[in-house]
Design an enzyme around this catalytic site. Sequence first.
Site, PDB file in Angstrom:
ATOM      1  N   LYS A  68       0.841  -1.257   0.057  1.00 63.57           N
ATOM      2  CA  LYS A  68      -0.010   0.054   0.070  1.00 63.57           C
ATOM      3  C   LYS A  68       0.888   1.237   0.149  1.00 63.57           C
ATOM      4  O   LYS A  68       2.102   1.416   0.654  1.00 63.57           O
ATOM      5  CB  LYS A  68      -0.970   0.068   1.083  1.00 63.57           C
ATOM      6  CG  LYS A  68      -1.788   1.385   1.361  1.00 63.57           C
ATOM      7  CD  LYS A  68      -2.893   1.373   2.409  1.00 63.57           C
ATOM      8  CE  LYS A  68      -2.490   1.597   3.697  1.00 63.57           C
ATOM      9  NZ  LYS A  68      -3.528   1.789   4.938  1.00 63.57           N
ATOM     10  N   ARG A 112     -10.424  -0.607   7.521  1.00 61.44           N
ATOM     11  CA  ARG A 112      -9.557  -1.848   8.187  1.00 61.44           C
ATOM     12  C   ARG A 112      -9.025  -0.817   9.562  1.00 61.44           C
ATOM     13  O   ARG A 112      -8.797  -1.682  10.566  1.00 61.44           O
ATOM     14  CB  ARG A 112      -8.417  -2.215   7.310  1.00 61.44           C
ATOM     15  CG  ARG A 112      -7.247  -1.355   7.105  1.00 61.44           C
ATOM     16  CD  ARG A 112      -6.460  -0.908   7.797  1.00 61.44           C
ATOM     17  NE  ARG A 112      -4.984  -0.784   7.486  1.00 61.44           N
ATOM     18  CZ  ARG A 112      -4.334   0.035   7.986  1.00 61.44           C
ATOM     19  NH1 ARG A 112      -4.634   0.777   9.239  1.00 61.44           N
ATOM     20  NH2 ARG A 112      -3.249   0.373   7.603  1.00 61.44           N
ATOM     21  N   GLN A 140     -12.579   9.071   9.675  1.00 62.31           N
ATOM     22  CA  GLN A 140     -12.311   7.756  10.642  1.00 62.31           C
ATOM     23  C   GLN A 140     -13.028   7.724  11.781  1.00 62.31           C
ATOM     24  O   GLN A 140     -13.374   6.159  12.138  1.00 62.31           O
ATOM     25  CB  GLN A 140     -10.693   7.999  11.172  1.00 62.31           C
ATOM     26  CG  GLN A 140     -10.170   6.910  12.094  1.00 62.31           C
ATOM     27  CD  GLN A 140     -10.248   5.600  11.043  1.00 62.31           C
ATOM     28  OE1 GLN A 140     -10.915   4.497  11.648  1.00 62.31           O
ATOM     29  NE2 GLN A 140      -9.905   5.582   9.800  1.00 62.31           N
ATOM     30  N   GLY A 224      -5.272   8.060  16.435  1.00 67.95           N
ATOM     31  CA  GLY A 224      -5.032   9.289  15.704  1.00 67.95           C
ATOM     32  C   GLY A 224      -3.406   9.359  15.635  1.00 67.95           C
ATOM     33  O   GLY A 224      -2.817  10.005  14.338  1.00 67.95           O
ATOM     34  N   ALA A 225      -2.671   9.089  16.476  1.00 63.92           N
ATOM     35  CA  ALA A 225      -1.209   9.011  16.456  1.00 63.92           C
ATOM     36  C   ALA A 225      -0.598   8.095  15.339  1.00 63.92           C
ATOM     37  O   ALA A 225      -0.442   6.936  15.644  1.00 63.92           O
ATOM     38  CB  ALA A 225      -0.487   9.017  17.512  1.00 63.92           C
ATOM     39  N   ASP A 226      -0.305   8.394  14.188  1.00 60.37           N
ATOM     40  CA  ASP A 226       0.266   7.511  13.164  1.00 60.37           C
ATOM     41  C   ASP A 226       1.738   7.896  12.535  1.00 60.37           C
ATOM     42  O   ASP A 226       1.840   7.771  11.555  1.00 60.37           O
ATOM     43  CB  ASP A 226      -0.735   7.250  12.331  1.00 60.37           C
ATOM     44  CG  ASP A 226      -1.420   8.427  11.541  1.00 60.37           C
ATOM     45  OD1 ASP A 226      -0.743   9.392  11.805  1.00 60.37           O
ATOM     46  OD2 ASP A 226      -2.171   8.334  10.499  1.00 60.37           O
ATOM     47  N   LYS A 230       3.130  12.786  16.869  1.00 56.66           N
ATOM     48  CA  LYS A 230       1.630  12.999  17.215  1.00 56.66           C
ATOM     49  C   LYS A 230       1.495  12.182  18.319  1.00 56.66           C
ATOM     50  O   LYS A 230       2.046  11.177  19.049  1.00 56.66           O
ATOM     51  CB  LYS A 230       1.032  12.224  15.976  1.00 56.66           C
ATOM     52  CG  LYS A 230       1.018  12.736  14.959  1.00 56.66           C
ATOM     53  CD  LYS A 230       0.014  12.248  13.773  1.00 56.66           C
ATOM     54  CE  LYS A 230      -0.201  13.054  12.487  1.00 56.66           C
ATOM     55  NZ  LYS A 230      -1.145  12.392  11.486  1.00 56.66           N
ATOM     56  N   SER A 296      -2.760   1.772  18.067  1.00 56.53           N
ATOM     57  CA  SER A 296      -3.090   1.309  16.577  1.00 56.53           C
ATOM     58  C   SER A 296      -2.276   2.458  15.676  1.00 56.53           C
ATOM     59  O   SER A 296      -2.272   3.545  15.906  1.00 56.53           O
ATOM     60  CB  SER A 296      -4.414   1.470  16.484  1.00 56.53           C
ATOM     61  OG  SER A 296      -4.419   1.057  14.955  1.00 56.53           O
TER      62      SER A 296
END
Length: 327
Positions: A68, A112, A140, A224-226, A230, A296
């Site tokens: 991806k 997902r 989201q 949210g933290a990705d 963040k 996540s």
Amino acid sequence: MQKTLLLKQSDIKNFIKMKEVIDVVETAFKAFALRDVQMPAKEYLFFSDGDLRIMPCYVQSKEEAGVKCVSVHPQNPLKQKLPAVMAIIELIDPQTGYPLAVMDGTLITDMRTGAAAGVATKYLAKSDSKVLGIIGAGKQARTQLMALNEVMDIQKARVFCRTCSTRTKFAETASKTYSLDVEAVETPEIAVKNADVVVTTTPSRKPFIKADWISPGTHINAMGADAPTKQELEPELLLKSKIIIDSWAQASHSGEINTPVARKILKRKDIHAKLGDVIVGNATGREGDEITIFDSTGLAVQDVVTAGMIYRQAREKGFGTEFNFLK
């Protein structure tokens, strides 16, 4: 000659179902825990207004492989009238390398990611959870509610985001769509206080969910933290909670724990387990009234197994356009 299947978002919308995505994402976490997956941590290219992430994966037992490419540009909705997150997924045949499909990954990413919170809530929240607090009211937040509605008996949901009209519209739409009591509230504290499950979906770089707002027994999906720096949750909240991550390599670099880890407030020993290890029984989940947090970051295996399911269903149902890249 075999042809590549091209799938637009409108094709995928015709048959994708959240319950099926939750089921297949759970298998993805299991596969990762059982070391059935080749999956380097996602790589980033950083631009002035956003970033590009490359996420490859091979699930050996399923013979599914792909990559991806996903971009995150938070200012897009305001400045360019484009989604903040856009993605493309390529599935390949591991035996030959032939491109089986090229498909929209934007909807898949939304679905997902919601499904991941659904799986975490299934394993980590109290079984009688009824009150949901949602921070953020974008795309989201919508798929989070969609997924949590599959695994919780939601009696009440409260939503907060900074823009009054956005949270009000979210609450009205969600109430009608799911026949739920969804209320737009004026502060994040009101949204999360006395909630059984909390989900955070903002791009914040300053922690704003305070430890003393969260009741014992609450489960938090920190979504949210990705990316590096963040952070949505106060470090004090992390320190008093049972932390479950999806991947140490990614969470320590760009998840909710990334800043506290960089500042040595948190260490690897403070992390309870990976979600996949809880699912397969190699680690404990909820054991009482502790606060649980699922950090996540989004794993490529979630994308590949979801895309594989979509590819098979599209072939069966006749969706998409065939294209020969080699002609």
